[in-house]
Design an enzyme around this catalytic site. Sequence first.
Site, PDB file in Angstrom:
ATOM      1  N   HIS A 138       1.048  -1.543   0.039  1.00  0.00           N
ATOM      2  CA  HIS A 138      -0.365  -0.135  -0.278  1.00  0.00           C
ATOM      3  C   HIS A 138       1.295   1.416  -0.373  1.00  0.00           C
ATOM      4  CE1 HIS A 138      -3.100   2.708   1.490  1.00  0.00           C
ATOM      5  NE2 HIS A 138      -4.084   2.257   1.412  1.00  0.00           N
ATOM      6  N   ASP A 215       2.894  -4.823   8.057  1.00  0.00           N
ATOM      7  CA  ASP A 215       1.231  -3.187   7.749  1.00  0.00           C
ATOM      8  C   ASP A 215       0.687  -4.498   8.353  1.00  0.00           C
ATOM      9  OD1 ASP A 215      -0.858  -2.128   6.994  1.00  0.00           O
ATOM     10  OD2 ASP A 215       0.210  -1.727   4.842  1.00  0.00           O
ATOM     11  N   GLN A 218      -4.160  -4.655   7.027  1.00  0.00           N
ATOM     12  CA  GLN A 218      -5.813  -5.826   5.921  1.00  0.00           C
ATOM     13  C   GLN A 218      -5.365  -7.245   7.246  1.00  0.00           C
ATOM     14  OE1 GLN A 218      -7.807  -5.286   4.429  1.00  0.00           O
ATOM     15  NE2 GLN A 218      -7.141  -3.067   3.850  1.00  0.00           N
ATOM     16  N   LYS A 241     -10.639  -0.568  10.058  1.00  0.00           N
ATOM     17  CA  LYS A 241     -10.798  -2.008   9.378  1.00  0.00           C
ATOM     18  C   LYS A 241     -11.325  -2.867   9.822  1.00  0.00           C
ATOM     19  CE  LYS A 241      -7.607  -0.238   6.545  1.00  0.00           C
ATOM     20  NZ  LYS A 241      -8.271   0.570   4.843  1.00  0.00           N
ATOM     21  N   CYS A 381      -4.410   2.242  -3.772  1.00  0.00           N
ATOM     22  CA  CYS A 381      -3.496   2.712  -2.881  1.00  0.00           C
ATOM     23  C   CYS A 381      -2.545   1.886  -3.383  1.00  0.00           C
ATOM     24  CB  CYS A 381      -3.564   3.004  -1.650  1.00  0.00           C
ATOM     25  SG  CYS A 381      -4.952   4.341  -1.614  1.00  0.00           S
TER      26      CYS A 381
HETATM   27  N1  PMP Z   1      -1.783  -0.262   4.611  1.00  0.00           N
HETATM   28  C1  PMP Z   1      -2.865  -1.555   3.821  1.00  0.00           C
HETATM   29  C2  PMP Z   1      -2.475  -2.669   3.752  1.00  0.00           C
HETATM   30  C3  PMP Z   1      -4.475  -0.893   4.228  1.00  0.00           C
HETATM   31  O1  PMP Z   1      -4.745  -1.646   2.994  1.00  0.00           O
HETATM   32  C4  PMP Z   1      -4.222   0.397   4.150  1.00  0.00           C
HETATM   33  C5  PMP Z   1      -5.483   0.614   4.222  1.00  0.00           C
HETATM   34  N2  PMP Z   1      -6.388   0.769   3.230  1.00  0.00           N
HETATM   35  C6  PMP Z   1      -3.670   1.197   5.180  1.00  0.00           C
HETATM   36  C7  PMP Z   1      -2.177   0.692   5.401  1.00  0.00           C
HETATM   37  C8  PMP Z   1      -3.394   2.180   4.965  1.00  0.00           C
HETATM   38  O2  PMP Z   1      -3.913   2.539   6.623  1.00  0.00           O
HETATM   39  P1  PMP Z   1      -5.134   4.163   7.327  1.00  0.00           P
HETATM   40  O3  PMP Z   1      -5.407   4.750   5.611  1.00  0.00           O
HETATM   41  O4  PMP Z   1      -5.556   3.283   8.925  1.00  0.00           O
HETATM   42  O5  PMP Z   1      -3.730   4.811   7.892  1.00  0.00           O
END
Ligand code: PMP
Length: 423
Positions: A138, A215, A218, A241, A381
């Site tokens: 991401h 990270d 998910q 999430k 993203c």
């Molecule tokens: N890493 C991953 C794999 C994600 O799916 C996301 C959220 N889409 C993020 C990081 C970022 O999370 P946040 O927007 O809650 O900071």
Amino acid sequence: MEPVSSAPDAPARDASSLDVERLRADFPILSEEVNGEPLVYLDNAATSQKPRQVLEAISGYYASDNANVHRGIHELSRRATDAFEGARQRVARFLGTEDPGEVIWTRGTTEAINLVASSWGGANVGEGDEIVLSDMEHHSNLVPWQLLAARTGARLRFVELADDGTLALEGLAELLSERTKLVALTQVSNSLGTINPIREIADQVHDAGALLLVDGAQGAAHAPVDVASLGADFYAFSGHKMCGPTGIGALWARRELLEAMPPYQGGGEMISLVERHASTWADLPHKFEAGTPNIAGAVGMAAALDYLEGVGHHQILRHEQALVAHAMERLSQVEGLRMFGPADPTRRAGVVSFVMEEAHAHDIATILDSKGIAVRAGHHCTQLVMKRYGVPATARASFYLYNTHEEVDRFADALGRVQSIFG
Ligand code: PMP
């Protein structure tokens, strides 16, 4: 998460013992109609819905206990502080650590990773050092490292993606060397659903003398996390999430790592003694928490963890995999539809990403929306993933504990309609 991902038995329709119908009643939003149809919410990888128990914890906090934390000598401030620090202890218990000082509140995964890149990275990464990422990341686990590399002259290196949407891990050994300071990887891909074998990777990373950041944005939503057995040195995740509110998440790291790191931001709460030209820092975890924190968010996140534990957090991944298996079977019958990610549903969390020959991903999402079905379209993203598979965007359905097989059927039926319009 990994024992489930490597389980040899394919997920069956009733593989989990979640009482989905009963727990759907906890989520007020799920009984809404959208565009005249019952809502089918399949955008859980973007954010999950919130149960009544979480909503009540947040409004109960504001209704009865609201005050600023740590500073007050009055009853409400004591209550707010107890609720806030109690929530930290709840997160520590969730992560399998006994030391709540190892849990730093952040706005979410993004801020947690930026904290590590800025604080740990600024102190430990220099010119010629290497940070290993993957093409699956991401942007939150990519751009902070690009910024660090630009500041320090460090080099970013990448584990590639195999055709089946898994990491090409045979290339990892070659990427690791005495120059590697950190490997930062996602536990679960938000755009492919792939579950990565973090435990195995951790051993390789540590043998090379590097640290591993996971990270967990998910990952934490789908199964309980034990940071020690996962082998992570840093673990970042977001409350929203996993049935919690937006604007709250956490970074976990071992105490000795955090103690050696300089503060991330300056301000109130994070200091011990302040003089004109210099200050000293508060003890952990407050050293990393400048300013008034998201107290209600922390309370809501703790309520979300209680909720997930109550319904059976360890069952969620199995339930999602059963839904994914069903969705993949139904979608494989739609002409001109191409899916991404592992063919084996036990190697995925609840995500199905796809394109259709004739229809753009945004058209697919728009038609589904007209039927009350919420999916996401775009690059999610993860522009490196899109580039790797040669598509500008995908449509993505992502499942969670409250989704049903009937909803998967409605989604698949509606895709048949997309096919008939564009095909
Ligand atoms: N890493 C991953 C794999 C994600 O799916 C996301 C959220 N889409 C993020 C990081 C970022 O999370 P946040 O927007 O809650 O900071």
